[in-house]
Enzyme design. Structure first.
Site, PDB file in Angstrom:
ATOM      1  N   SER A 155       0.808  -1.213   0.000  1.00 61.10           N
ATOM      2  CA  SER A 155       0.000   0.000   0.000  1.00 61.10           C
ATOM      3  C   SER A 155       0.847   1.271   0.000  1.00 61.10           C
ATOM      4  O   SER A 155       0.339   2.342  -0.318  1.00 61.10           O
ATOM      5  CB  SER A 155      -0.934  -0.004   1.210  1.00 61.10           C
ATOM      6  OG  SER A 155      -0.193  -0.252   2.387  1.00 61.10           O
ATOM      7  N   HIS A 169       0.758   5.259   6.522  1.00 60.77           N
ATOM      8  CA  HIS A 169       0.590   5.857   5.195  1.00 60.77           C
ATOM      9  C   HIS A 169       0.643   7.375   5.300  1.00 60.77           C
ATOM     10  O   HIS A 169       0.699   7.925   6.398  1.00 60.77           O
ATOM     11  CB  HIS A 169      -0.749   5.407   4.598  1.00 60.77           C
ATOM     12  CG  HIS A 169      -0.831   3.920   4.465  1.00 60.77           C
ATOM     13  ND1 HIS A 169      -1.500   3.127   5.366  1.00 60.77           N
ATOM     14  CD2 HIS A 169      -0.284   3.096   3.560  1.00 60.77           C
ATOM     15  CE1 HIS A 169      -1.364   1.865   5.011  1.00 60.77           C
ATOM     16  NE2 HIS A 169      -0.634   1.812   3.926  1.00 60.77           N
ATOM     17  N   ASP A 179      -3.992   5.635  11.583  1.00 62.53           N
ATOM     18  CA  ASP A 179      -3.030   5.217  10.565  1.00 62.53           C
ATOM     19  C   ASP A 179      -1.832   6.155  10.652  1.00 62.53           C
ATOM     20  O   ASP A 179      -1.911   7.314  10.242  1.00 62.53           O
ATOM     21  CB  ASP A 179      -3.673   5.279   9.175  1.00 62.53           C
ATOM     22  CG  ASP A 179      -2.702   4.881   8.073  1.00 62.53           C
ATOM     23  OD1 ASP A 179      -1.526   4.583   8.380  1.00 62.53           O
ATOM     24  OD2 ASP A 179      -3.123   4.867   6.899  1.00 62.53           O
TER      25      ASP A 179
END
Ligand SMILES: *[C@@H]1O[C@H](CO)[C@@H](O)[C@H](O)[C@H]1NC(C)=O
Ligand SMILES: *[C@@H]1O[C@H](CO)[C@@H](O)[C@H](O)[C@H]1NC(C)=O
Ligand SMILES: *[C@@H]1O[C@H](CO)[C@@H](O)[C@H](O)[C@H]1NC(C)=O
Length: 440
Positions: A158, A411, A408
């Site tokens: 990702s 990312h 998160d």
């Protein structure tokens, strides 16, 4: 420079993605657990680097020659040392990013921080300043011109997708691409076409680069076959002119590793009767397998390819991962505040050193295969402020501050610091172009 009118935008994801809370292939759900296990494990034994390598937090200085090897002496053009962008600092900037959360439809839900209610915008106004040079601003039309008539593929996990989406959004401020296809759960395999320059850009989901079976219901370990490249991307190498490899965080998960038909060992597999071997060695081996397969296959056909390996991107979880501010910083770190060490440095070094090895092996193909590390680990480490944090979900505090929210801190928000990765990549590509113009 502001984003042009971009609608109807072919980059737009299907509407259901916007409201899907749980993404099947996302590792959010397991990541915090994995990190917990990792740190628990890391602090106890085995995956800690051998004593002596990182003595008592002594700063580890990697000579800049690791990322920018000295050029041949006496060669006029190559006498200038290329910009070493790995060391530097984030400095305040006043220019808006090339895109915003509404101008680019391809941003994955979860990275779209502004539209999810992130209130501060300061993190958008920083520029990376390498110590001894200037990093040119991203120029979408020049980038497409460098790529003219070529196919660029992003391969990895990702983070590869995060970098791809940043690039697409920046390019879309100049020219809208058409989506050629979108396959797999959560659009794992996609390709776009930019008619203006006959450029294709694609993304291939391959979180290990090597052949692997992702953990699934009933089997809680990834299974990795370290000496087989993942054919989901490698079988397309014949169609690819430039590839960006970006992996890392999936290697922290529990896994069993195979080499040939024997079990090499495992990582965090207390219920299995295998030897714990950590993940540093296999992480390195994954690059080796992927780079060797690329060199062999392209070399055998006498074809050109440019390869970029994006180095490990550190996370910034602080305190408890499920508390409201698991990465609460809203400013970058000063350069002196943080030293690159431990796992982040070890993971970075695996990528950088395997790139150096691969360059030697590619030499026999006389410049047709060019390989570079996109060494972003340190500049990424200095950006604790650039992650979605709780804004991975829409308006996480609309019902008041919850005790537990998912965060998160791995990312990057889009727009955000990861746009700089592509700025640096563009500079690498420019260097390659100048070099080949020069007949080098
Ligand atoms: C985002 O960009 C679009 C296109 O340039 C612009 O119309 C819009 O006002 C911008 N949105 C914000 C919040 O700045
Ligand atoms: C881009 O993809 C299309 C469709 O697969 C193909 O016809 C075209 O040749 C590709 N162009 C490049 C430059 O790879
Ligand atoms: C675990 O492996 C060891 C060494 O290979 C073997 O002696 C032992 O029987 C194995 N135990 C189980 C439960 O399979």
């Amino acid at each position: 420079m502001k984003m042009g009118n971009c609608s109807p935008n072919p980059l737009k994801e299907k509407p259901q993605f916007l409201f899907r809370k749980v993404l099947p292939k996302s590792f959010y759900a397991v990541l915090p657990i994995a990190l917990f296990l990792l740190y628990f494990y890391y602090s106890s034994h085995l995956t800690r680097p051998p004593a002596g390598e990182f003595p008592n937090n002594t700063p580890v200085f990697i000579p800049s020659s690791v990322s920018s090897p000295p050029r041949h002496k006496g060669d006029r053009k190559f006498n200038e040392t290329p910009c070493d962008y790995t060391n530097g600092k984030w400095v305040p900037d006043t220019l808006d990013p090339l895109y915003n959360d509404t101008s680019c439809g391809t941003i994955k839900e979860g990275r779209n921080c502004r539209s999810h209610g992130r209130p501060d915008v300061g993190y958008l106004y920083w520029r990376w300043k390498p110590r001894k040079c200037e990093l040119p601003r991203f120029n979408p039309s020049a980038f497409l011109a460098f790529l003219g008539n070529k196919h660029l593929a992003f391969v990895g996990d990702s983070m590869a997708r995060n970098q791809l989406e940043s690039l697409l959004c920046m390019l879309a401020s100049f020219a809208s691409p058409t989506l050629l296809y979108s396959n797999g759960d959560d659009s794992e395999f996609r390709r776009w076409h930019f008619p203006s320059h006959n450029v294709n850009i694609s993304v291939y989901w391959s979180p290990f680069l090597v052949k692997g079976i992702e953990k699934h219901e009933g089997y809680n370990y990834n299974q990795l076959y370290m000496d087989f490249v993942d054919e989901r991307w490698a079988s397309d190498l014949g169609l690819i002119d430039m590839v960006v490899l970006s992996i890392g965080h999936w290697y922290l998960h529990p896994a069993v590793y195979f080499e040939g038909d024997r079990v090499l060992g495992c990582h965090f597999c207390p219920s299995l009767n295998h030897t714990e071997i950590g993940f540093y060695g296999v992480f390195r081996k994954a690059f080796r397998t992927a780079l060797e397969a690329t060199i062999q296959r392209k070399g055998a056909n006498g074809n050109d390819i440019d390869v970029v390996v994006t180095t490990f991107s550190p996370h910034h979880f602080e305190g408890e991962w499920d508390k409201a501010g698991a990465c609460p910083k809203i400013l970058p770190y000063e350069e002196a505040e943080r030293v690159l060490e431990g796992m982040d440095e070890e993971m970075r070094r695996s990528g950088v050193e395997e790139v150096e090895e691969a360059k030697l092996s590619a030499k026999q193909h006389r410049g047709k295969i060019r390989i570079a590390a996109l060494d972003v680990t340190k500049l990424a480490m200095l950006r604790p402020d650039g992650h979605p944090g709780p804004y991975m979900h829409r308006f996480p505090f609309s019902n008041g501050v919850q005790d537990r929210v998912q965060n998160d801190c791995v990312h990057w928000c889009l727009p955000g610091p990861i746009d700089t990765w592509n700025e640096i990549m563009m500079d690498i590509m420019k260097g390659w172009r100048d070099q080949s113009k020069d007949g080098g």
